[in-house]
Design a protein around this motif. Structure first.
Motif, PDB file in Angstrom:
ATOM      1  N   LEU A 272       0.954  -1.222  -0.049  1.00  0.00           N
ATOM      2  CA  LEU A 272       0.080  -0.032   0.159  1.00  0.00           C
ATOM      3  C   LEU A 272       0.839   1.249  -0.026  1.00  0.00           C
ATOM      4  O   LEU A 272       0.456   2.299  -0.604  1.00  0.00           O
ATOM      5  CB  LEU A 272      -0.965  -0.155   1.261  1.00  0.00           C
ATOM      6  CG  LEU A 272      -2.185  -0.793   1.082  1.00  0.00           C
ATOM      7  CD1 LEU A 272      -2.742  -1.146   2.440  1.00  0.00           C
ATOM      8  CD2 LEU A 272      -2.968  -0.594  -0.109  1.00  0.00           C
ATOM      9  N   ALA A 273       1.926   1.259   0.756  1.00  0.00           N
ATOM     10  CA  ALA A 273       2.830   2.687   0.779  1.00  0.00           C
ATOM     11  C   ALA A 273       3.278   2.791  -0.717  1.00  0.00           C
ATOM     12  O   ALA A 273       3.287   4.011  -0.865  1.00  0.00           O
ATOM     13  CB  ALA A 273       3.859   2.160   1.735  1.00  0.00           C
ATOM     14  N   VAL A 274       3.778   1.894  -1.467  1.00  0.00           N
ATOM     15  CA  VAL A 274       4.413   2.146  -2.518  1.00  0.00           C
ATOM     16  C   VAL A 274       3.404   2.401  -3.832  1.00  0.00           C
ATOM     17  O   VAL A 274       3.450   3.425  -4.321  1.00  0.00           O
ATOM     18  CB  VAL A 274       5.160   0.722  -3.010  1.00  0.00           C
ATOM     19  CG1 VAL A 274       5.612   0.953  -4.549  1.00  0.00           C
ATOM     20  CG2 VAL A 274       6.404   0.456  -2.217  1.00  0.00           C
ATOM     21  N   SER A 278       2.951   5.921  -5.607  1.00  0.00           N
ATOM     22  CA  SER A 278       2.688   6.011  -7.269  1.00  0.00           C
ATOM     23  C   SER A 278       1.498   6.594  -7.680  1.00  0.00           C
ATOM     24  O   SER A 278       1.510   7.187  -8.909  1.00  0.00           O
ATOM     25  CB  SER A 278       2.563   4.767  -7.797  1.00  0.00           C
ATOM     26  OG  SER A 278       4.074   3.805  -7.366  1.00  0.00           O
ATOM     27  N   ALA A 279       0.463   6.427  -6.895  1.00  0.00           N
ATOM     28  CA  ALA A 279      -0.936   6.990  -7.251  1.00  0.00           C
ATOM     29  C   ALA A 279      -1.103   8.466  -6.989  1.00  0.00           C
ATOM     30  O   ALA A 279      -1.528   9.160  -7.841  1.00  0.00           O
ATOM     31  CB  ALA A 279      -1.997   6.214  -6.154  1.00  0.00           C
ATOM     32  N   ALA A 298       0.964   4.323   6.573  1.00  0.00           N
ATOM     33  CA  ALA A 298       1.427   4.032   7.992  1.00  0.00           C
ATOM     34  C   ALA A 298       0.908   2.655   8.212  1.00  0.00           C
ATOM     35  O   ALA A 298       1.437   1.763   9.161  1.00  0.00           O
ATOM     36  CB  ALA A 298       0.563   4.826   8.933  1.00  0.00           C
ATOM     37  N   ARG A 299      -0.426   2.225   7.629  1.00  0.00           N
ATOM     38  CA  ARG A 299      -1.000   0.908   7.739  1.00  0.00           C
ATOM     39  C   ARG A 299       0.007  -0.439   6.958  1.00  0.00           C
ATOM     40  O   ARG A 299      -0.293  -1.707   7.278  1.00  0.00           O
ATOM     41  CB  ARG A 299      -2.362   0.764   7.379  1.00  0.00           C
ATOM     42  CG  ARG A 299      -3.319   1.150   8.498  1.00  0.00           C
ATOM     43  CD  ARG A 299      -3.280   0.607   9.904  1.00  0.00           C
ATOM     44  NE  ARG A 299      -3.589  -0.618   9.549  1.00  0.00           N
ATOM     45  CZ  ARG A 299      -4.929  -1.474   9.593  1.00  0.00           C
ATOM     46  NH1 ARG A 299      -5.825  -0.607   9.614  1.00  0.00           N
ATOM     47  NH2 ARG A 299      -4.866  -2.665   9.256  1.00  0.00           N
ATOM     48  N   SER A 300       0.769   0.019   6.106  1.00  0.00           N
ATOM     49  CA  SER A 300       1.108  -0.782   5.208  1.00  0.00           C
ATOM     50  C   SER A 300       2.451  -1.658   6.108  1.00  0.00           C
ATOM     51  O   SER A 300       2.933  -1.113   6.831  1.00  0.00           O
ATOM     52  CB  SER A 300       2.089  -0.152   4.209  1.00  0.00           C
ATOM     53  OG  SER A 300       2.801  -0.902   3.383  1.00  0.00           O
ATOM     54  N   GLU A 308      -2.898  -7.235   1.934  1.00  0.00           N
ATOM     55  CA  GLU A 308      -2.454  -5.924   1.563  1.00  0.00           C
ATOM     56  C   GLU A 308      -1.932  -5.848   0.267  1.00  0.00           C
ATOM     57  O   GLU A 308      -2.106  -4.873  -0.465  1.00  0.00           O
ATOM     58  CB  GLU A 308      -1.135  -5.477   2.494  1.00  0.00           C
ATOM     59  CG  GLU A 308      -0.550  -4.081   2.057  1.00  0.00           C
ATOM     60  CD  GLU A 308       0.565  -3.830   2.921  1.00  0.00           C
ATOM     61  OE1 GLU A 308       1.363  -2.738   2.563  1.00  0.00           O
ATOM     62  OE2 GLU A 308       0.929  -4.665   3.920  1.00  0.00           O
ATOM     63  N   SER A 309      -1.302  -7.019  -0.430  1.00  0.00           N
ATOM     64  CA  SER A 309      -1.148  -6.991  -1.785  1.00  0.00           C
ATOM     65  C   SER A 309      -2.206  -6.983  -2.692  1.00  0.00           C
ATOM     66  O   SER A 309      -2.184  -6.134  -3.633  1.00  0.00           O
ATOM     67  CB  SER A 309      -0.308  -8.120  -2.140  1.00  0.00           C
ATOM     68  OG  SER A 309       0.306  -8.477  -3.268  1.00  0.00           O
ATOM     69  N   ALA A 310      -3.292  -7.634  -2.462  1.00  0.00           N
ATOM     70  CA  ALA A 310      -4.492  -7.501  -3.058  1.00  0.00           C
ATOM     71  C   ALA A 310      -5.229  -6.127  -3.206  1.00  0.00           C
ATOM     72  O   ALA A 310      -5.589  -5.571  -4.260  1.00  0.00           O
ATOM     73  CB  ALA A 310      -5.645  -8.484  -2.800  1.00  0.00           C
ATOM     74  N   LEU A 311      -5.152  -5.377  -1.916  1.00  0.00           N
ATOM     75  CA  LEU A 311      -5.610  -4.094  -1.724  1.00  0.00           C
ATOM     76  C   LEU A 311      -4.800  -3.225  -2.583  1.00  0.00           C
ATOM     77  O   LEU A 311      -5.218  -2.012  -3.325  1.00  0.00           O
ATOM     78  CB  LEU A 311      -5.784  -3.691  -0.609  1.00  0.00           C
ATOM     79  CG  LEU A 311      -6.842  -4.396   0.341  1.00  0.00           C
ATOM     80  CD1 LEU A 311      -6.796  -3.925   1.664  1.00  0.00           C
ATOM     81  CD2 LEU A 311      -8.154  -4.202  -0.275  1.00  0.00           C
TER      82      LEU A 311
END
Length: 407
Positions: A272-274, A278-279, A298-300, A308-311
């Motif tokens: 999610l952080a990466v 990028s977004a 922060a939640r990553s 997390e990867s799917a999200l």
């Protein structure tokens, strides 16, 4: 469908007796039990026979032995290709007929001891006739041979104790061969199942690569296109800003190349952080104001990596769609903690304020969203993805997955 599959006369399997030398040995070794009636044939003191009778008997035994070995060789050659429920090469039926004829003629004309031949007939029926749902031709053939032996033995006055002892070997020889065929069929089915599993695994890997490349290349190329257009527009107006866009373009293309290499190797796991970073870059390049919740970064790394990867993939695809199709001015990204049926879950929400078009009503059928659903369902059957327009304007994508909190 080949001729083997139809069960018609399997003539395209060449009858090659030398193809399987072990088949000769396996079939011929059981003929050793004919040694006792053959020894009685030459016992002229207790069982006198004329020379003609001996010669005719030897010819009949030779024909019987050759037919029995031939049936077994044909069966062994067909075993790898012929379904157990089909007749296959019809020559087997003729050879079984020869076996039954010799077994019928020899006992009344030469010696009642030759009723032992019916054991071989029963074995040949169990090996050569089809295995189908009851009544099975193979089992019926073995029963018929057993009954024929009992009737012929009783008619010829063979001592009851003698032919009763032959009934079980006669029937069990048929059942034993049927059991071996059943085991062979199970082994074949297992091999086919393993081949199917390997094929499905290869198909799943191709699907994974196609899905990853679609998500990676779509997002990266959209960002590269936007930055290239912006750099071209700024080239004559502001050289410094144009140069910065070109540097960003180089950075994005290098990241895209690295991501594609990792995706092909199967080692890439989105976070999610990466993807949030990028977004933000992609949205700004498209002139869309990003409103990304800082808690996403922060939640990553604090929850289940697969979830997390799917999200993260959902975030990438959603932002790519916003950049390409939305015409929005702002894009909001939120991460929501909740409980579904008492289980902790995490929901990603991506909402833009672009105008709603008729195409938005069928957006859920796109390849990108289909790939996202597949990713989520691979995590858990309870995962869900929704994508729909909102009133009065905008489009919302939500992805929900059950999570296990990390250490």
């Amino acid at each position: 469908m080949t001729q083997h599959d139809t069960g018609e006369n399997v003539r395209d399997i060449p009858f090659d007796p030398g193809r399987n030398r072990a088949g000769w040995v396996f079939a011929a070794i059981w003929l050793i039990y004919l040694a006792d009636p053959l020894s009685r044939l030459f016992d002229h003191r207790d069982h006198p026979h004329t020379d003609v009778a001996v010669a005719v008997t030897l010819v009949c035994v030779a024909v019987f032995s050759a037919a029995y070995v031939a049936v077994n060789l044909i069966v062994r050659q067909e075993a790898a290709v012929l379904p157990s429920g089909e007749y296959g090469d019809r020559r087997k039926l003729g050879l079984i007929g020869v076996l039954a004829a010799v077994a019928t003629v020899l006992p009344p004309t030469v010696d009642p001891e030759w009723v032992v031949l019916w054991i071989y007939v029963a074995s040949a029926c169990g090996g050569a006739l089809p295995l189908r749902k009851p009544p099975s031709p193979a089992l019926l053939g073995g029963l018929a041979a057993t009954i024929a032996m009992a009737v012929e033995s009783a008619a010829l006055g063979v001592p009851t104790s003698s032919w009763l002892l032959l009934l079980l070997p006669c029937l069990f020889s048929c059942l034993g061969v049927i059991a071996v065929r059943g085991m062979r069929n199970l082994i074949r089915q297992l091999q086919q199942a393993r081949a199917e599993v390997a094929r499905l695994a290869a198909s799943e890997e191709r699907l994974r690569m196609a899905r990853d490349l679609h998500d990676l290349a779509g997002h990266s190329l959209a960002t590269i296109t936007l930055k290239a257009e912006l750099a071209r527009k700024l080239l004559r107006v502001d050289v410094d800003r144009s140069e910065q866009q070109i540097l960003d373009l180089e950075h994005v293309s290098r990241e895209a190349l690295a991501d594609i290499r990792e995706a092909v190797s199967g080692y890439r796991r989105a976070t999610l952080a990466v993807e949030a970073s990028s977004a933000r870059t992609a949205l700004r390049a498209a002139g869309i104001k990003p409103d990304i919740d800082p808690s996403i970064a922060a939640r990553s790394g604090t929850a289940d990596p697969d979830a997390e990867s799917a999200l993260a993939w959902c975030l990438r695809e959603a932002v790519t769609n916003v950049v390409r199709h939305s015409g929005a001015r702002t894009c909001r990204v939120r991460l929501i903690d909740a409980r579904v049926d008492g289980e902790p879950s995490l929901t990603l929400e991506v909402l833009d304020d672009g105008p709603v078009t008729p195409a938005d009503a069928t957006a859920s059928a796109g390849n990108g969203l289909t790939g996202l659903r597949e990713r989520l369902l691979a995590i858990s059957p309870d995962a869900a993805l929704t994508a729909c327009p909102v009133s009065p304007c905008g489009y919302r994508l939500t992805a929900t997955v059950p999570i296990r909190l990390g250490p």
